[in-house]
Scaffold this motif. Structure first.
Motif, mmCIF file in Angstrom:
data_model
loop_
_atom_site.group_PDB
_atom_site.id
_atom_site.type_symbol
_atom_site.label_atom_id
_atom_site.label_comp_id
_atom_site.label_asym_id
_atom_site.label_seq_id
_atom_site.Cartn_x
_atom_site.Cartn_y
_atom_site.Cartn_z
ATOM 1 N N TRP A 145 43.419 40.781 41.981
ATOM 2 C CA TRP A 145 44.845 41.086 42.201
ATOM 3 C C TRP A 145 45.130 42.551 41.952
ATOM 4 O O TRP A 145 46.017 43.175 42.390
ATOM 5 N N ASP A 194 49.777 37.038 49.209
ATOM 6 C CA ASP A 194 49.062 35.803 48.605
ATOM 7 C C ASP A 194 48.420 35.170 49.687
ATOM 8 O O ASP A 194 47.390 34.691 49.712
ATOM 9 N N LYS A 197 45.431 36.900 50.909
ATOM 10 C CA LYS A 197 44.312 36.598 50.017
ATOM 11 C C LYS A 197 43.642 35.353 49.935
ATOM 12 O O LYS A 197 42.350 35.133 49.935
ATOM 13 N N GLU A 261 50.247 36.787 37.724
ATOM 14 C CA GLU A 261 49.281 37.845 37.679
ATOM 15 C C GLU A 261 49.786 38.692 39.227
ATOM 16 O O GLU A 261 50.080 39.928 39.090
ATOM 17 N N LYS A 262 50.233 38.251 40.151
ATOM 18 C CA LYS A 262 50.565 39.064 41.452
ATOM 19 C C LYS A 262 52.043 39.540 41.150
ATOM 20 O O LYS A 262 51.990 40.794 41.429
ATOM 21 N N GLN A 265 51.370 42.532 38.766
ATOM 22 C CA GLN A 265 50.668 43.690 39.435
ATOM 23 C C GLN A 265 51.445 44.387 40.495
ATOM 24 O O GLN A 265 51.484 45.743 40.608
#
Length: 326
Positions: A145, A194, A197, A261-262, A265
């Motif tokens: 990420w 997301d 990914k 996490e995303k 970041q």
């Protein structure tokens, strides 16, 4: 008549349940016969207990004024104080709004798009082209990420970002848009990132389910004059219904525990009111300022709500579609 009565007696004898002793002996025989399989499962059971069940003991911190320097018996018990503080904090409801908004958007887009992608990918006739597309689609799953956030930030930049360049070239906008500096864009940016990914990776399990559908059903549909879209609707989708139901239940169970996490970041100080989720809230207002009990209360709330959502979704799905995971 004697023969009929003898058969009836035989049926009655066979229908008689086995005595408890015989059942116990049968269980032990099975254990002995499959002892190597049980021995192979022991390490996984130990791992599950150590990393998933043993940490639940730490929930006691939520009811204490926890101090790392004191032993368990020396801690001050405060009851539900931290939960009261949690529900009285206005920031908590803002963070809960962000969590639910991004999780619902991610659930809808991240659940529908992989299904559609898997179905259309299955319809490709060229074997090598199909494998190439599938490989390219799930490679982003293995990208960190940190890297994804850098790519997204660069693409949305006002200084040479490809998105602004395309919009300007098409005369859709008159000046570059600061996507990463406006909170109203953040939820959509996280959702699209997301989906990009994880779509290919999430589609793998649907492709595996589609591969298990009997091909004779498609042949029979062709004979009846069904086109490819009719086959997808009447054969492919019903054929993977069980897989869709199970994954939907599990996704709903993670509706409130989406990680951080995303968001961490992609976030910056300008969009904090839209980017902070429950896990980040527990980190910032709990662990980072040594309020371990408060952080534990937040995590405990997330876990309990996730369990309730999972059981509710499973119950509703079981009543409506007869599918469940437990």
């Amino acid at each position: 008549m004697k023969t009929l009565s003898a058969q009836a007696d035989t049926r009655n004898v066979s229908a008689t349940p086995e005595p408890p002793k015989q059942r116990k002996k049968g269980i032990w025989r099975t254990v002995v016969r499959q002892r190597y399989l049980y021995m192979m499962s022991v390490p996984f059971v130990i791992w599950l207990f150590v990393f998933n069940y043993l940490p639940i003991w730490g929930w006691t911190m939520a009811f204490q004024n926890y101090k790392p320097s004191k032993s368990f018996f020396e801690q001050e018990w405060v009851g539900l104080k931290h939960f009261v503080d949690l529900f009285q904090d206005e920031r908590f409801y803002l963070v809960l709004r962000n969590t639910l908004a991004m999780s619902v958007m991610g659930l809808i887009a991240g659940f529908v798009i992989p299904i559609a992608f898997a179905i259309f990918l299955n319809e490709l006739r060229g074997k090598y082209f199909k494998r190439t597309v599938q490989t390219i689609s799930y490679l982003p799953h293995f990208v960190s990420w940190v890297v994804v956030a850098g790519i997204v930030t660069k693409m949305l930049s006002i200084d040479g970002g490809i998105v602004n360049e395309v919009l300007l070239a098409l005369h859709i906008i008159d000046e570059p848009i600061q996507f990463m500096a406006q909170g109203k864009w953040f939820w959509g940016i996280v959702t699209v990132s997301d989906v990009w990914k994880e779509t290919g990776w999430n589609a793998i399990i649907y492709l595996a389910a589609i591969a298990g559908i009997d091909r004779e059903l498609y042949e029979a549909a062709k004979v009846d004059g069904a086109g490819r879209f009719r086959q997808m609707w009447n054969i492919t989708l019903p054929g993977i219904r069980t897989t869709i139901s199970v994954l939907l239940i599990m996704s709903i169970g993670h509706l409130i525990g989406i990680g951080f996490e995303k968001q961490f970041q992609l976030s910056n100080s300008l969009v904090t009111d839209y980017s902070e989720v429950l896990d980040l809230y527990a980190l910032n207002y709990g662990i980072n300022i040594s309020r371990f009990s408060y952080g534990t209360a937040i995590s405990m709330f997330t876990s309990i709500v996730s369990i309730i959502l999972l059981l509710t979704a499973n119950g509703i799905m079981k009543k409506t579609t007869k599918e469940s995971i437990m």
